[in-house]
Design a protein around this motif. Sequence first.
Motif, short mmCIF file in Angstrom:
data_model
loop_
_atom_site.label_atom_id
_atom_site.label_comp_id
_atom_site.label_asym_id
_atom_site.label_seq_id
_atom_site.Cartn_x
_atom_site.Cartn_y
_atom_site.Cartn_z
N MET A 1 0.85 -1.16 0.00
CA MET A 1 0.00 0.00 0.00
C MET A 1 0.90 1.23 0.00
SD MET A 1 -3.09 1.25 2.42
CE MET A 1 -3.91 -0.21 1.95
N SER A 2 0.97 1.90 -1.10
CA SER A 2 1.86 3.06 -1.17
C SER A 2 1.13 4.30 -1.68
CB SER A 2 3.05 2.73 -2.08
OG SER A 2 2.60 2.41 -3.37
N PHE A 3 -0.18 4.36 -1.50
CA PHE A 3 -0.94 5.53 -1.94
C PHE A 3 -0.42 6.82 -1.31
CE2 PHE A 3 -3.11 4.26 1.94
CZ PHE A 3 -3.31 5.47 2.58
N TYR A 4 0.22 6.70 -0.15
CA TYR A 4 0.66 7.87 0.59
C TYR A 4 2.01 8.42 0.13
CZ TYR A 4 3.14 4.18 3.07
OH TYR A 4 3.92 3.09 3.37
N LEU A 5 2.78 7.66 -0.61
CA LEU A 5 4.10 8.13 -1.04
C LEU A 5 4.04 9.41 -1.87
CD1 LEU A 5 5.97 4.77 -1.67
CD2 LEU A 5 6.25 6.36 0.24
N PRO A 6 3.13 9.52 -2.85
CA PRO A 6 3.05 10.80 -3.57
C PRO A 6 2.65 11.97 -2.67
CG PRO A 6 1.93 9.07 -4.80
CD PRO A 6 2.26 8.49 -3.47
N LEU A 7 1.81 11.71 -1.67
CA LEU A 7 1.41 12.77 -0.75
C LEU A 7 2.58 13.27 0.08
CD1 LEU A 7 -2.02 11.57 0.69
CD2 LEU A 7 -1.59 13.53 -0.76
N ILE A 8 3.32 12.35 0.68
CA ILE A 8 4.43 12.80 1.52
C ILE A 8 5.59 13.32 0.67
CG2 ILE A 8 3.80 11.44 3.54
CD1 ILE A 8 5.91 9.42 2.79
N GLY A 9 5.65 12.86 -0.59
CA GLY A 9 6.68 13.34 -1.50
C GLY A 9 6.54 14.82 -1.82
N LEU A 10 5.36 15.38 -1.60
CA LEU A 10 5.16 16.82 -1.80
C LEU A 10 5.75 17.63 -0.64
CD1 LEU A 10 1.45 16.73 -3.03
CD2 LEU A 10 3.50 17.06 -4.43
N HIS A 11 6.03 16.97 0.49
CA HIS A 11 6.48 17.67 1.69
C HIS A 11 7.89 17.28 2.14
CE1 HIS A 11 2.45 19.31 2.49
NE2 HIS A 11 2.05 18.21 1.88
N TYR A 12 8.34 16.11 1.67
CA TYR A 12 9.65 15.60 2.09
C TYR A 12 10.41 15.13 0.85
CZ TYR A 12 7.26 15.63 6.57
OH TYR A 12 6.56 16.01 7.68
N LYS A 13 11.71 15.40 0.80
CA LYS A 13 12.51 15.01 -0.37
C LYS A 13 13.08 13.61 -0.24
CE LYS A 13 13.65 19.67 -1.57
NZ LYS A 13 14.43 20.54 -2.33
N ASN A 14 13.56 13.27 0.95
CA ASN A 14 14.20 11.97 1.16
C ASN A 14 13.30 11.11 2.03
OD1 ASN A 14 15.89 9.84 1.64
ND2 ASN A 14 17.65 11.08 2.24
N ILE A 15 12.69 10.09 1.42
CA ILE A 15 11.72 9.23 2.10
C ILE A 15 12.24 7.80 2.09
CG2 ILE A 15 9.36 8.33 2.05
CD1 ILE A 15 8.69 10.93 0.38
N LYS A 16 12.33 7.21 3.28
CA LYS A 16 12.74 5.81 3.37
C LYS A 16 11.83 5.10 4.37
CE LYS A 16 16.44 2.63 4.29
NZ LYS A 16 17.69 2.36 4.94
N ILE A 17 11.01 4.19 3.87
CA ILE A 17 10.14 3.38 4.73
C ILE A 17 11.01 2.27 5.29
CG2 ILE A 17 8.04 1.98 4.86
CD1 ILE A 17 7.61 5.00 4.05
N THR A 18 11.08 2.17 6.63
CA THR A 18 11.97 1.19 7.24
C THR A 18 11.24 -0.02 7.81
OG1 THR A 18 11.94 2.43 9.33
CG2 THR A 18 13.74 2.90 7.78
N GLU A 19 9.95 0.14 8.14
CA GLU A 19 9.21 -0.97 8.75
C GLU A 19 7.72 -0.71 8.66
OE1 GLU A 19 8.61 -2.84 13.24
OE2 GLU A 19 9.85 -1.07 12.97
N THR A 20 6.97 -1.74 8.29
CA THR A 20 5.52 -1.67 8.41
C THR A 20 5.18 -2.16 9.82
OG1 THR A 20 5.17 -2.03 6.06
CG2 THR A 20 3.31 -2.50 7.52
N ILE A 21 4.57 -1.29 10.61
CA ILE A 21 4.23 -1.63 11.98
C ILE A 21 2.95 -2.44 12.03
CG2 ILE A 21 3.64 -0.69 14.25
CD1 ILE A 21 5.48 1.72 13.52
N THR A 22 1.92 -1.96 11.33
CA THR A 22 0.65 -2.68 11.30
C THR A 22 -0.23 -2.15 10.18
OG1 THR A 22 -1.20 -3.49 12.66
CG2 THR A 22 -0.59 -1.17 12.91
N ALA A 23 -1.16 -2.96 9.75
CA ALA A 23 -2.19 -2.53 8.81
C ALA A 23 -3.36 -1.99 9.61
CB ALA A 23 -2.65 -3.70 7.94
N LEU A 24 -4.05 -1.00 9.07
CA LEU A 24 -5.26 -0.52 9.71
C LEU A 24 -6.41 -1.48 9.40
CD1 LEU A 24 -5.10 3.34 9.04
CD2 LEU A 24 -4.22 2.03 10.99
#
Length: 156
Positions: A1-24
Amino acid sequence: MSFYLPLIGLHYKNIKITETITALWSGCGEIVRCRLDGKVCVIKAISVPDHINHPRISQTEFAINRKRHSYEVEFYWYQYYASRLPSRAGALRCFNAIEHEQHKVLVFADFTECGFVNAKPIHTHVTAIIKWLANFHAFHFQVKADGLWSQGVIGI
């Protein structure tokens, strides 16, 4: 699930997902640990689908809209109320609240880096949780709840 990557990409330049904690619940998003521009954070990414496939619960349009509204209230609360809490009822710091259409992203301080640990069913942890809940609700008792759930509401 990466629908949020384009959203946070508008606010942050360097994005690294390190761990999925849980699904909602029922595919409504996920909580991930990440690094945003070098800062360790936790993201709660929310996107309630128009149809929810749950193995044991039939989801009506009313139920889905209530779930969507619940996330909208949470999003609003972190934007306008969380920072007002006294330290004895404090919430995890929310650095950013981003939304586009039905997608919402809350960017939090990393709870492990802030010293939070998973509670255990022992007297000191249960007592601390009850005290926090009492302080949290006592603080909000006299606060006008614009944008939040009305007391005792069963609908939206």
